[in-house]
Design an enzyme around this catalytic site. Sequence first.
Site, mmCIF file in Angstrom:
data_model
loop_
_atom_site.group_PDB
_atom_site.id
_atom_site.type_symbol
_atom_site.label_atom_id
_atom_site.label_comp_id
_atom_site.label_asym_id
_atom_site.label_seq_id
_atom_site.Cartn_x
_atom_site.Cartn_y
_atom_site.Cartn_z
ATOM 1 N N PRO A 13 34.699 58.659 55.959
ATOM 2 C CA PRO A 13 36.002 59.256 55.643
ATOM 3 C C PRO A 13 35.959 60.774 55.772
ATOM 4 O O PRO A 13 35.039 61.412 55.281
ATOM 5 C CB PRO A 13 36.265 58.834 54.198
ATOM 6 C CG PRO A 13 35.065 58.133 53.709
ATOM 7 C CD PRO A 13 34.094 57.987 54.820
ATOM 8 N N GLU A 14 36.930 61.328 56.460
ATOM 9 C CA GLU A 14 37.057 62.779 56.554
ATOM 10 C C GLU A 14 38.258 63.183 55.698
ATOM 11 O O GLU A 14 38.824 62.360 54.992
ATOM 12 C CB GLU A 14 37.198 63.186 58.029
ATOM 13 C CG GLU A 14 35.986 62.712 58.846
ATOM 14 C CD GLU A 14 35.991 63.166 60.297
ATOM 15 O OE1 GLU A 14 36.587 64.202 60.596
ATOM 16 O OE2 GLU A 14 35.386 62.471 61.130
ATOM 17 N N LYS A 38 36.280 66.865 51.268
ATOM 18 C CA LYS A 38 36.123 65.408 51.238
ATOM 19 C C LYS A 38 35.784 64.891 49.835
ATOM 20 O O LYS A 38 35.391 63.737 49.679
ATOM 21 C CB LYS A 38 35.026 64.986 52.211
ATOM 22 C CG LYS A 38 35.266 65.431 53.652
ATOM 23 C CD LYS A 38 34.144 64.925 54.545
ATOM 24 C CE LYS A 38 33.898 65.836 55.719
ATOM 25 N NZ LYS A 38 32.688 65.462 56.468
ATOM 26 N N ARG A 71 24.358 64.444 66.759
ATOM 27 C CA ARG A 71 25.571 63.660 66.515
ATOM 28 C C ARG A 71 26.210 63.224 67.822
ATOM 29 O O ARG A 71 26.309 64.012 68.768
ATOM 30 C CB ARG A 71 26.593 64.493 65.721
ATOM 31 C CG ARG A 71 26.080 65.026 64.398
ATOM 32 C CD ARG A 71 25.738 63.931 63.408
ATOM 33 N NE ARG A 71 26.872 63.086 63.082
ATOM 34 C CZ ARG A 71 27.728 63.330 62.095
ATOM 35 N NH1 ARG A 71 27.575 64.390 61.337
ATOM 36 N NH2 ARG A 71 28.739 62.519 61.861
#
Length: 275
Positions: A2-3, A58, A263
């Site tokens: 979740p961002e 967040k 990433r």
Amino acid sequence: MPEMPEVETVRRSLIAQVKGRKITHVEIRYPDLITGDVDQFVEFVTGATISDIGRRAKFLLIHLNNGYTIISHLRMEGKYRISADPSAIDKHSHAIFTLDNGQKMIYNDVRKFGRMQLWNTDDLSDNKSLKKLGPEPLSAEFTFQNLKPRIMRHHKDIKTVLLDQSVMSGLGNIYVDEVLWKVKLHPETPSNHLSDEDIQKIIEASNQEMDKGIAAGGSSIRTYVDATGHKGTMQNNLKVYGKEGTPCPRCGTEIKKIKVGGRGTHFCPKCQVVK
Ligand SMILES: [Zn+2]
């Protein structure tokens, strides 16, 4: 993971369901979920009323009427679910807050990376995790003056720098890829090569992406759902994230996926240039 838009969506759905409710019982089934003393957490939270739910980047901030706040970070897979149905509780339910209306606020986390910490509401700015956060999109602090020095002091690639929550906060892997596509910057561009205009564009694009993400109820790339079990639709608006092998919506060149700073990174090799 979740961002910011996903956490904001969770915040809004929690407010609608639990704000003003008293927590009559707390059960922590996975003690490592709690940073700090578990018994003290249970003691201080039991009997308190949820006065409001805030957010910083967040982090969810569950404010209680006794001067304490539960700082909750969902990390990879954390989720809240509100239900009175005992079958809603399973082996992945690590914290169960019983409310005075018979509902339970259940924290589920398949991967157990999420954390909760109880903190004095008046001293939240002293909390180690919150203190190091850079400005977040859509806030008054998210300005060119604040962002420029934070970005320009790095020689690392811009992808890694924008993911660094101490530079700016709230964006993760999905939205950083989208922002860099939007501003036509190659993710491996050294941060200190950016022009003032590039930084200005990053600020605008970050605000726009967060706005769009929140309006869409977040993006359900993996298993994200809000606290009513709804999936977001932002994944339908993504231009490059997860789109490797498909044509760039702007120029038609095939979107590539590479690793940047470890990433997975999606970009258009034609319209995103290294500076
Ligand atoms: Zn392109």
